[in-house]
Design a protein around this motif. Sequence first.
Motif, PDB file in Angstrom:
ATOM      1  N   LYS A 126       0.804  -1.231   0.000  1.00 27.50           N
ATOM      2  CA  LYS A 126       0.000   0.000   0.000  1.00 27.50           C
ATOM      3  C   LYS A 126       0.836   1.280   0.000  1.00 27.50           C
ATOM      4  N   PHE A 127       2.058   1.225   0.548  1.00 26.01           N
ATOM      5  CA  PHE A 127       2.855   2.445   0.700  1.00 26.01           C
ATOM      6  C   PHE A 127       4.131   2.379  -0.132  1.00 26.01           C
ATOM      7  N   LYS A 128       4.574   3.537  -0.592  1.00 25.84           N
ATOM      8  CA  LYS A 128       5.786   3.594  -1.405  1.00 25.84           C
ATOM      9  C   LYS A 128       7.020   3.225  -0.593  1.00 25.84           C
ATOM     10  N   ARG A 129       7.033   3.610   0.677  1.00 20.66           N
ATOM     11  CA  ARG A 129       8.207   3.377   1.514  1.00 20.66           C
ATOM     12  C   ARG A 129       7.759   2.827   2.863  1.00 20.66           C
ATOM     13  N   VAL A 130       8.501   1.840   3.364  1.00 26.28           N
ATOM     14  CA  VAL A 130       8.148   1.187   4.619  1.00 26.28           C
ATOM     15  C   VAL A 130       9.386   1.036   5.495  1.00 26.28           C
ATOM     16  N   ASN A 131       9.233   1.393   6.753  1.00 26.34           N
ATOM     17  CA  ASN A 131      10.238   1.127   7.780  1.00 26.34           C
ATOM     18  C   ASN A 131       9.601   0.253   8.839  1.00 26.34           C
ATOM     19  N   PHE A 132      10.405  -0.559   9.506  1.00 32.71           N
ATOM     20  CA  PHE A 132       9.893  -1.169  10.733  1.00 32.71           C
ATOM     21  C   PHE A 132      10.970  -1.182  11.801  1.00 32.71           C
ATOM     22  N   ASP A 133      10.496  -1.150  13.068  1.00 35.81           N
ATOM     23  CA  ASP A 133      11.368  -1.086  14.236  1.00 35.81           C
ATOM     24  C   ASP A 133      11.584  -2.483  14.806  1.00 35.81           C
ATOM     25  N   VAL A 134      12.791  -2.718  15.302  1.00 35.23           N
ATOM     26  CA  VAL A 134      13.093  -3.923  16.062  1.00 35.23           C
ATOM     27  C   VAL A 134      13.909  -3.510  17.282  1.00 35.23           C
ATOM     28  N   ILE A 135      13.576  -4.092  18.430  1.00 40.49           N
ATOM     29  CA  ILE A 135      14.320  -3.842  19.659  1.00 40.49           C
ATOM     30  C   ILE A 135      15.246  -5.028  19.922  1.00 40.49           C
ATOM     31  N   TYR A 136      16.519  -4.722  20.235  1.00 43.02           N
ATOM     32  CA  TYR A 136      17.470  -5.789  20.533  1.00 43.02           C
ATOM     33  C   TYR A 136      18.275  -5.434  21.775  1.00 43.02           C
ATOM     34  N   ALA A 137      19.313  -6.232  22.051  1.00 40.53           N
ATOM     35  CA  ALA A 137      20.066  -6.104  23.305  1.00 40.53           C
ATOM     36  C   ALA A 137      19.134  -6.322  24.489  1.00 40.53           C
ATOM     37  N   LEU A 138      18.322  -7.362  24.360  1.00 38.22           N
ATOM     38  CA  LEU A 138      17.393  -7.736  25.414  1.00 38.22           C
ATOM     39  C   LEU A 138      18.124  -8.519  26.499  1.00 38.22           C
ATOM     40  N   PRO A 139      17.568  -8.634  27.688  1.00 42.38           N
ATOM     41  CA  PRO A 139      18.233  -9.409  28.741  1.00 42.38           C
ATOM     42  C   PRO A 139      18.551 -10.834  28.264  1.00 42.38           C
ATOM     43  N   ASP A 140      19.810 -11.220  28.437  1.00 43.70           N
ATOM     44  CA  ASP A 140      20.272 -12.576  28.100  1.00 43.70           C
ATOM     45  C   ASP A 140      20.249 -12.881  26.597  1.00 43.70           C
ATOM     46  N   GLN A 141      20.028 -11.889  25.752  1.00 39.08           N
ATOM     47  CA  GLN A 141      20.034 -12.159  24.311  1.00 39.08           C
ATOM     48  C   GLN A 141      21.444 -12.507  23.850  1.00 39.08           C
ATOM     49  N   THR A 142      21.574 -13.601  23.089  1.00 36.84           N
ATOM     50  CA  THR A 142      22.885 -14.057  22.630  1.00 36.84           C
ATOM     51  C   THR A 142      23.179 -13.528  21.235  1.00 36.84           C
ATOM     52  N   ILE A 143      24.437 -13.623  20.850  1.00 32.94           N
ATOM     53  CA  ILE A 143      24.841 -13.211  19.509  1.00 32.94           C
ATOM     54  C   ILE A 143      24.094 -14.026  18.461  1.00 32.94           C
ATOM     55  N   ASP A 144      24.034 -15.343  18.638  1.00 35.83           N
ATOM     56  CA  ASP A 144      23.361 -16.200  17.658  1.00 35.83           C
ATOM     57  C   ASP A 144      21.886 -15.838  17.519  1.00 35.83           C
ATOM     58  N   GLN A 145      21.232 -15.553  18.632  1.00 35.57           N
ATOM     59  CA  GLN A 145      19.812 -15.199  18.586  1.00 35.57           C
ATOM     60  C   GLN A 145      19.596 -13.909  17.802  1.00 35.57           C
ATOM     61  N   TRP A 146      20.437 -12.892  18.099  1.00 36.16           N
ATOM     62  CA  TRP A 146      20.258 -11.611  17.417  1.00 36.16           C
ATOM     63  C   TRP A 146      20.652 -11.721  15.941  1.00 36.16           C
ATOM     64  N   GLU A 147      21.704 -12.432  15.617  1.00 37.84           N
ATOM     65  CA  GLU A 147      22.100 -12.576  14.219  1.00 37.84           C
ATOM     66  C   GLU A 147      20.995 -13.247  13.406  1.00 37.84           C
ATOM     67  N   ALA A 148      20.362 -14.262  13.985  1.00 40.21           N
ATOM     68  CA  ALA A 148      19.300 -14.970  13.273  1.00 40.21           C
ATOM     69  C   ALA A 148      18.109 -14.047  13.026  1.00 40.21           C
ATOM     70  N   GLN A 149      17.719 -13.267  14.047  1.00 43.72           N
ATOM     71  CA  GLN A 149      16.578 -12.386  13.871  1.00 43.72           C
ATOM     72  C   GLN A 149      16.900 -11.231  12.919  1.00 43.72           C
ATOM     73  N   LEU A 150      18.107 -10.685  13.027  1.00 43.18           N
ATOM     74  CA  LEU A 150      18.500  -9.592  12.150  1.00 43.18           C
ATOM     75  C   LEU A 150      18.544 -10.048  10.695  1.00 43.18           C
ATOM     76  N   SER A 151      19.079 -11.238  10.453  1.00 45.74           N
ATOM     77  CA  SER A 151      19.106 -11.770   9.083  1.00 45.74           C
ATOM     78  C   SER A 151      17.693 -11.902   8.534  1.00 45.74           C
ATOM     79  N   ARG A 152      16.791 -12.355   9.382  1.00 48.33           N
ATOM     80  CA  ARG A 152      15.402 -12.493   8.955  1.00 48.33           C
ATOM     81  C   ARG A 152      14.789 -11.126   8.657  1.00 48.33           C
ATOM     82  N   ALA A 153      15.059 -10.153   9.517  1.00 47.17           N
ATOM     83  CA  ALA A 153      14.523  -8.809   9.305  1.00 47.17           C
ATOM     84  C   ALA A 153      15.047  -8.200   8.006  1.00 47.17           C
ATOM     85  N   LEU A 154      16.330  -8.398   7.738  1.00 51.57           N
ATOM     86  CA  LEU A 154      16.926  -7.853   6.524  1.00 51.57           C
ATOM     87  C   LEU A 154      16.367  -8.516   5.274  1.00 51.57           C
TER      88      LEU A 154
END
Length: 387
Positions: A154-182
């Motif tokens: 519906k829109f020409k341009r889209v952004n979305f927010d993601v919050i990271y550096a959560l308590p106990d969040q590991t590198i592997d967990q964040w890398e997997a979610q970031l790859s998915r977001a990208l």
Amino acid sequence: MARALYIHWPFCAKKCPYCDFNSHVRDSVDVESWKKALIADMHAEAQVAGDDADRETLTSIFFGGGTPSLMPPHLVETLLNEAEQLWGFDEGIEITLEANPSSVEAANFAGIAQAGVNRVSLGVQSLEDETLRWLGRLHGADEALAALEIAQAKFKRVNFDVIYALPDQTIDQWEAQLSRALGLGTSHLSLYQLTIEPGTRFATDVRRGLFAPLDDDEAAELFAITQAKTAAHGLPSYEISNHARIGEESRHNLTYWRYQDYLGIGPGAHGRRGGFATTRHKKPENYLKAVSARAHGIAEQRSLSKGEQASEALLMGLRLVEGIDLGDLGGRLGIDAGALINAEKRDHLSSLGLLWTEKTRIGVTGKGLPLLDAILGELVAEELVLS
């Protein structure tokens, strides 16, 4: 005068435990009263500029909140039509609306786009159901992905927010979610580290020992990974938490970070125009009363000293990867460029690889960005802060 307009819609379906924005939950909202108040507030700002010849056309409008996607599309359209009549729109104006990715609000997307919004920013926050529940969000991961798909259609341009550096969040967990977001195909991502803001429920939870924020060193490692992966994917950072394809940066937010004038209307909205700072009444009911009594919602308006303006400009501009041109800033404000920063601290921070300089332009390096708050406290000349 200002070329950007911010409109604050203060209402949410639920207050999130990490949020310190001016957002409120109400059983009902009198849309007609809000339409009249916001239009009156816009007229008050337009009158400050005087004759039409003195008004610059708008390059961007941003509906923030709260949850502006809860606004009826006809109200969005009415406000945009009023803004165009008052100021005129630049060709290619950016009109952004913040939205929650619930199915109820996604159903509004077609109407909001038809009203004139051409950019949407979705508060996805996480692609994991468990994390979304912990963050107090009302949507699930599948619902968010469905809303994102509708938004992209519906829109020409889209952004979305993601919050990271959560308590106990590991590198592997964040890398997997970031790859998915990208991989979801948007041209802009806002990636925020969780910050425990005073006065929020999370601040109370931390004080009670219910959870502990992620260690600073671990958070810095996640930040470095974020910078590398987004750049490799073609969405490099242009601000400490914002990433975009070249040319897809948020024009409205760049207005703030480059310390250009902007108008702010609606409850709690801030504005900067002609060396003045404006702040609207924060509580929705007080805002409506103020507009009804005085035809504007301003709670405070004051003239900023040259030093205050310079300090604000530095605090905002050094968030940007492009940095800030001290010569240009000094020229704009009539302050010698050498008086804007502490030269001794600049040289020390540069020797540590935390700052870069190029002629009169200065910026924070990738190594320095995780330490931005501390660097700003050191770098900005004390005389500016105290003036």
